[in-house]
Enzyme design. Structure first.
Site, PDB file in Angstrom:
ATOM      1  N   CYS A  89     -12.766 -82.701 -30.550  1.00  0.00           N
ATOM      2  CA  CYS A  89     -12.351 -83.782 -31.445  1.00  0.00           C
ATOM      3  C   CYS A  89     -10.935 -84.246 -31.119  1.00  0.00           C
ATOM      4  O   CYS A  89     -10.608 -85.421 -31.235  1.00  0.00           O
ATOM      5  CB  CYS A  89     -12.450 -83.349 -32.897  1.00  0.00           C
ATOM      6  SG  CYS A  89     -11.630 -81.808 -33.276  1.00  0.00           S
ATOM      7  N   HIS A 131      -9.623 -80.093 -37.588  1.00  0.00           N
ATOM      8  CA  HIS A 131     -10.381 -81.211 -37.039  1.00  0.00           C
ATOM      9  C   HIS A 131      -9.426 -82.389 -36.849  1.00  0.00           C
ATOM     10  O   HIS A 131      -8.529 -82.603 -37.649  1.00  0.00           O
ATOM     11  CB  HIS A 131     -11.502 -81.572 -38.017  1.00  0.00           C
ATOM     12  CG  HIS A 131     -12.269 -82.783 -37.612  1.00  0.00           C
ATOM     13  ND1 HIS A 131     -13.166 -82.776 -36.565  1.00  0.00           N
ATOM     14  CD2 HIS A 131     -12.273 -84.040 -38.111  1.00  0.00           C
ATOM     15  CE1 HIS A 131     -13.686 -83.998 -36.450  1.00  0.00           C
ATOM     16  NE2 HIS A 131     -13.162 -84.773 -37.367  1.00  0.00           N
TER      17      HIS A 131
END
Lengths: 400, 921
Positions: free
Chosen positions: A90, A345
């Site tokens: 990510c 994330h």
């Protein structure tokens, strides 16, 4: 009922190990992806750049410009395409999107020369990035996989499937790009696009002798805490704090050649030049009293429009008026992190430079969002897992 | 409507996109058109998965359907073309996708998605172009944004759930095959089939991993990530709305007219809470799925805990903020002044959880505590809440009701003993006054839902606890100050260093006080006057008022707030309607008053509040003498005590001014700026009991009026209140007296000559200013309507003002005993209540009147009216004179005049009755 027993599990794990091993080996990946459309579109791309590229590249009719065969442009949701998360990528995905959405960068990327042989092609980061970009822009899918680029990065010592610090990965990526671009003109353009020039001053407080040093940086790493460890209220304050002179006393004293001994010094950084794309790194991860790193999730608002002349004082700049006049910036992208230091994330909020609309790139998902959504990355002291801006990309405004 | 039909109805610009979409698509539009419904009904997305047998089936069904379609067409010309196209399409498709039907499924799935996208964009654009129907209530953009985002959130959530179900199916298939074929316990070395199965299993596993990485991870996890990101923004919005509500509630506590309804917020919070809980369940289901099959470096392994932590944090944050005090503590008997509680008095308070989600099997109990963390101030009083401090949260079924804990009938009792009680306060006096001591009630609620257990907490605004009603006013001042200025809504130590109030803020809050008490706030002029009063001549927007100056010191012996609260009480009890209708100018400085009245004609008056006394209201009018500067006259302020017996409109209606010459008149003719008195106040006059003519009366009717008398050399006149006996109200024409055609400027200048009836009628003010010729006033009786006549010789009893029908020619003339004026001339703010039975003799002789005992004259001395005190003996004298026990009161010739004389001689303060003409110029 579930296959969790030891004996059963072994074969199971073995199968997966094979799978993992294979995934690092080019041939398997290629064979795996041949079934999908990725490969097809990639092949197509090698011969035909997309229409967008053509539009953008009016002035850059360069070596890999080839005749156009396709008129149909995929009407993908927002013209933006997601990147699949192929295992903790990510961070890479967010940074890639920030690169790709920057038309000033893609202009440079499109001009790179294609490496001659196959292995070189696979190991060339700029070329793989270009391929990925083309794949994103020409594919009919809503998202593509950055597999080839990931493999290429692995070849250059960038391990995959691990958590990355976006600021660090940004530097790594940028350095790889710069190193592998063969054309010196492009290298210079790339440097111009991203590097900040500052002048470091060290003044001896006893004899007033001054040493200057010019240096350049890719990001302005600003702290969220001032020298007394108080939270700073806004991005402007952080920037001011960054350029504030610092007294080096006590065991921080430096040796002065004139005085012949260690004397208190004043250290200051003066801003010389700001690039087209200005990257600001909010140092949200910091050491607490204990050795353990924690994340500062408190609120730090950043403006959409940033005028450096209003932020810095005369003394903090070392630039001509001509240069200063260009220090008008507009927020272009935010790389936001959610989660803790150990794992988290990343996603990217990017303002399309052509449409002037904000998009949120969450791996494969791309959504149009509003400024309010971007504002939600200011941070919140109550939410330690919420998303907070980590890298800010500002774009220089057009001169009137 | 079916998607394809909708597509065809798109405006041309969007239709262009559709054409573009199909120009190079492998699926010809002909096929899309002829099999529209069937195509839309199939799940192409699922069929597009690798190894999908579904794809092959769909592909062949499509080819078959195309064949059928072709066959069903007639032989017509138009159909011929279509037939050809379909045939061609069928052959092309078969050639292109026979080998890989999943590619075809993928193609169709993408096309359908793009179509939906075009439709969505077209609709979005359409919405922008056509503004929402006017029938819907106008919402602000923030509300619309929230609604829209909530809808988006729900849609995205459904998509995520669908993606999850798909993943679940996939895993089930795998589980099934795994159990079927994988039997490690047995010897399979010579079973070639087994190896094949294991291979197939591995292929399946690979596929599953791919699915997981690319589909499950991307479609579910990325969707959840995205949803969480968006929900953060949404929660931010709701938080903003909630703090706006909190602010509104605080303002409404202070009396501001705002809407503090929570229904909309409850709807939003519930919707978001519901969505997040659904997301939590989805996440847990994904987690379970992961437990079924796991392997090294499973992408879900690290992502899921992060997501769950983030989600739980969001939910906690949402729920914490959703627990609010809906009704701040308030005593039912003082609903306009919440947050002031009296010990041993009942009060109520209510909290609400805006997320209307609960577990029916779980009983939720709310608790309240007072001062859980009391400030460490010396002498800080401690209280107990009497009656139960816990309550089960009631759940209403209708959506309008919510999760409410309603505490009613609470009372507070101070903890005695231990040196902290009130008894020891004298020795252990805290630094803060009782009315500056702030207390808090905290609500706690043990919340449990879907496995999430939380302890929710919320606090009321700080309130003041008093033990006596007379502390109410200053307690309310504290509440005002706190809620106006405290940056921290829980700061119990606020009054240790109360900040000064910036004038604009204070002005607004003061205006709310008037708004809530008497339904009309303060105008700009009012506030200007108040600012001048507080800050001197030049009020600036930066001016700030310190707390002590507001609530404690005051030049007049009372603080600014006490003064203002006195006015509020007066308004509330007696003048509400007049204030509401804007008849009271109220806050006017003397300077301003002069400026306003100077340019108005004589007899123009305004009503303003007294600045020198608590809760007083007065009238000021202007007189323009023939020469010289205009004169401004004001009566001694009326307070609640006076207004209780006679309402202000009636005072104004019957107000009489007695000049030296004892010509009574009402100087209040026009309400500022220019409204005739009766026009302005007519609707507020009290109904007078109409006498029934046919019935023989036992009593004369009585009426209380206010009279002032004027001293030529005094700065201003005195005032009394008199009861006027009326016999027949039908004929009482005082009202018409007010409607006399008075036109200043046209008055003949007969001021200084003895009155003639003609001269009197046009302008009473001139009469007042005239040389007193008392005896001649008799003549006034005949010609004029509504003239208050002072009769000397005709009237026997003194001190009685009678409104009597004098005769056919002189309706409503009020003959008046001159001696009634005499003794009272010098009295200030004295009130004489005379019974209607006071023997009144009327010149025209209306028949025998029964002499009734005259009540003791009730004398009220206004505060600070020294003259009145000095006059007491005189008044007593007159009271003696008025003694009604003697039905044969002395004749005016005998008694009244000496009485008058004695008054002036007895009281040296008053000048001799001497009129100098120059005084009136």
């Amino acid at each position: 009922m579930r296959p969790r027993g030891k004996a059963e599990g072994r074969l199971w794990l073995r199968a997966l190990e094979i799978l993992q091993e294979l995934s690092f080996c080019d041939c398997t990946i290629l064979s795996m992806s041949q079934r999908g459309e990725h490969q097809e579109s990639k092949k197509k791309l090698e011969i035909s750049p997309s229409e967008t590229m053509k539009a953008e590249e009016e002035s850059y009719k360069e070596e890999n410009k080839e005749p156009k065969s396709e008129d149909w442009r995929p009407p993908s949701v927002f013209g933006a395409v997601g990147l699949y998360n192929i295992g903790q990528t990510c961070c890479l995905n967010s940074l890639l999107q920030v690169f790709f959405m920057n038309i000033h960068f893609t202009k440079i990327l499109r001009r790179i020369s294609v490496p001659v042989c196959g292995t070189q092609k696979k190991k060339n980061v700029p070329y793989q990035m270009l391929l990925l970009l083309e794949k994103m822009q020409c594919g009919k899918q809503k998202a593509v996989s950055p597999k080839e680029l990931a493999i290429c990065l692995v070849a250059h010592g960038v391990t995959m499937f691990v958590q990355y610090d976006a600021a660090q990965l940004f530097l790594t990526l940028w350095n790889l790009l710069k190193k592998q671009m063969k054309n010196p003109e492009l290298v210079e353009k790339l440097s111009d696009l991203y590097t900040i020039s500052v002048q470091e001053h060290l003044t001896c407080q006893t004899c007033s002798s001054e040493t200057k040093r010019n240096s350049s940086m890719l990001t302005l790493p600003v702290s969220l805490l001032d020298s007394d460890s108080h939270m700073l209220k806004t991005l402007e304050e952080c920037l001011q704090c960054f350029f504030r002179p610092e007294e080096l006393t006590g065991h921080n004293m430096c040796f002065c050649e004139h005085c012949g001994k260690k004397t208190p010094f004043q250290q200051s950084v003066k801003l010389v030049h700001l690039p087209q794309t200005l990257t600001i790194h909010l140092k949200r991860f910091c050491f607490g009293r204990s050795a353990y790193i924690h994340k500062i999730s408190s609120c730090l608002p950043f403006p959409q429009d940033l005028d450096f002349n209003a932020v810095l004082t005369e003394q903090q700049c070392q630039a001509y008026d001509n240069e200063k006049a260009a220090w008008q910036y507009e927020l272009f992208a935010v790389v936001a992190h959610s989660g803790s230091t150990s794992y988290g994330h990343y996603c990217a909020y990017i303002r399309s430079l052509t449409e002037c609309k904000w998009y949120c790139f969450n791996d494969s998902l791309v959504e149009q969002v509003s400024w309010d959504d971007v504002k939600s990355t200011y941070g919140h002291s109550d939410l330690s897992w919420g998303q907070t801006a980590y890298l800010l990309f500002y774009m220089r405004k057009h001169r009137q | 409507m079916a998607q394809w039909q909708e597509m065809q109805q798109l405006p041309p610009t969007h239709l262009e996109r559709v054409h573009q979409l199909y120009t190079n698509a492998a699926l010809p539009m002909t096929v899309r058109q002829s099999l529209a419904d069937w195509i839309e009904d199939q799940d192409w997305q699922q069929a597009a998965e690798p190894f999908s047998s579904h794809a092959r089936m769909l592909f062949h069904s499509l080819l078959t359907l195309l064949g059928e379609q072709q066959g069903s067409l007639g032989p017509g010309d138009e159909d011929f073309m279509l037939k050809h196209n379909l045939r061609k399409a069928r052959i092309d498709l078969q050639a292109a996708f026979e080998e890989h039907p999943e590619n075809f499924a993928n193609l169709v799935a993408n096309l359908l998605q793009e179509e939906r996208c075009i439709l969505r964009r077209a609709q979005a654009k359409g919405q922008v172009e056509t503004p929402p129907a006017p029938s819907t209530a106008p919402q602000n953009s923030q509300e619309q944004e929230i609604q829209q985002r909530l809808a988006e959130f729900r849609t995205a959530l459904q998509e995520a759930e669908r993606a999850f179900r798909h993943m679940e199916d996939l895993q089930d298939t795998f589980d099934f095959s795994y159990k079927m074929y994988y039997m490690p316990g047995q010897d399979h070395s010579h079973d070639p089939q087994y190896a094949q199965h294991v291979q197939a299993l591995q292929a399946k596993l690979q596929s599953l991993d791919r699915q997981r990485r690319i589909l499950s991870l991307q479609e579910v996890v990325a969707q959840i990530q995205q949803l969480l990101g968006r929900s953060e923004t949404l929660r931010d919005f709701l938080q903003q709305e909630l703090s706006a509500w909190r602010e509104r509630q605080q303002r409404s506590c202070l009396g501001a007219p705002t809407d503090t309804c929570l229904l909309q917020l409850q709807g939003w919070f519930t919707a978001l809470g519901e969505g997040l809980f659904q997301l939590l369940q989805l996440l847990r289901a994904v987690g379970e799925l992961r437990q079924k099959v796991t392997y090294e470096q499973d992408p879900l392994q690290s992502e899921l805990p992060l997501l769950e932590k983030r989600l739980l944090e969001q939910l906690t944050c949402l729920l914490q903020s959703a627990f609010v005090v809906e009704q701040q503590p308030c005593m039912p008997n003082t609903p306009k002044r919440p947050l002031v509680l009296r010990t041993a008095n009942k009060f109520c308070t209510r909290a609400r959880l805006l997320v209307r989600l609960h577990d029916r099997n779980h009983r939720m109990e709310a608790n309240i505590h007072i001062d859980r963390d009391p400030p460490k101030t010396r002498g800080f009083r401690k209280f107990n809440i009497l009656t139960s401090s816990s309550k089960t949260v009631l759940v209403g079924d209708s959506p309008r009701e919510g999760l409410v804990c309603d505490f009613q009938y609470l009372t507070l009792k101070e903890q005695k003993g231990g040196g902290s009680g009130k008894g020891s306060r004298g020795t252990n006096e805290g630094p803060l006054a009782v009315t500056e001591e702030l207390h808090l009630i905290t609500f706690t609620l043990a919340y449990a839902y879907c496995g999430l257990e939380l302890k929710l907490e919320t606090s009321t605004l700080p309130f003041v606890i008093i033990s006596n009603n007379n502390q109410l006013s200053s307690a309310w001042a504290s509440v005002l100050w706190f809620n106006m200025l405290s940056p921290n809504p829980k700061d119990q130590q606020f009054f240790s260093t109360p900040p000064p109030a910036p004038w604009p803020r204070l002005a607004e809050v003061l205006s709310w006080q008037f708004q809530s008490t008497a339904e009309r706030g303060l105008s700009r002029e009012h506030l200007h006057m108040l600012a001048e009063k507080l800050f001197g001549s030049k009020p600036s927007p930066e001016s700030a008022l310190p707390w002590t100056k507001f609530s404690k010191d005051g030049a007049a012996g009372f603080s600014f707030w006490a003064w203002l609260d006195g006015i509020l009480a007066l308004l509330h009890d007696h003048l509400k309607q007049l204030w509401k209708d804007g008849l009271i100018l109220g806050f006017v400085s003397r300077k301003q008053e002069r400026k306003l009245l100077k340019v108005k004609r004589s007899g123009t008056f305004l009503i303003r509040f007294s600045e020198s006394m608590l809760g007083g209201v007065t009238c000021t009018w202007v007189e323009h003498p023939e020469s010289g500067p205009p004169a401004f006259r004001a009566v001694v302020p009326y307070t609640a005590a006076e207004l209780a017996s006679l309402a202000l409109p009636d005072i104004i209606r019957d107000y009489q001014l007695l000049a030296e010459e004892n010509i009574p008149e009402n100087p209040l003719l026009f309400l500022y700026p220019d409204i005739a008195r009766d026009e302005a106040f007519g609707p507020y006059y009290s109904q007078r009991h109409e006498g029934i003519l046919t019935k023989k009366k036992e009593y004369l009717n009585q009426r209380l009026i206010r009279v002032s008398s004027r001293q030529p050399h005094e700065t201003w006149q005195t005032e009394e209140e008199l009861v006027v006996a009326t016999e027949d109200l039908e004929t009482l024409q005082l009202k018409s007296g007010g409607q006399q055609p008075v036109s200043p400027g046209t008055v003949p200048g007969g001021g200084r000559t003895p009155r003639t009836p003609q001269a009197v009628s046009p302008g009473l003010q001139q009469v007042v200013a005239a040389v007193p010729v008392l005896p001649s006033l008799q003549q006034l009786g005949s010609g004029d309507l509504g003239v208050l006549q002072t009769g000397m010789g005709d009237l026997g009893p003194p001190v009685v003002l009678q409104l009597l029908q004098v005769g056919p020619g002189a309706q409503g003339v009020l003959p008046m005993g001159s001696s009634a004026i005499g003794p009272l001339l010098g009295s200030d703010a004295a009130e004489l209540l005379l019974d209607n039975g006071a023997v009144g003799l009327q010149p025209s002789g209306l028949g025998e009147l029964e002499g009734l005992p005259l009540q003791e004259p009730a004398l009220e001395v206004g505060a600070g009216q020294l003259e009145a005190v000095e006059l007491l003996p005189t008044l007593d004298d007159s009271a003696v004179l008025l003694d009604s026990s003697d039905p044969f009161l002395p004749q005016p010739e005998d008694a009244a005049l000496p009485a008058t004389a004695s008054l002036f001689t007895a009281d040296g303060d008053f000048p001799a009755l001497h009129i100098d003409a120059s005084d009136f110029q």
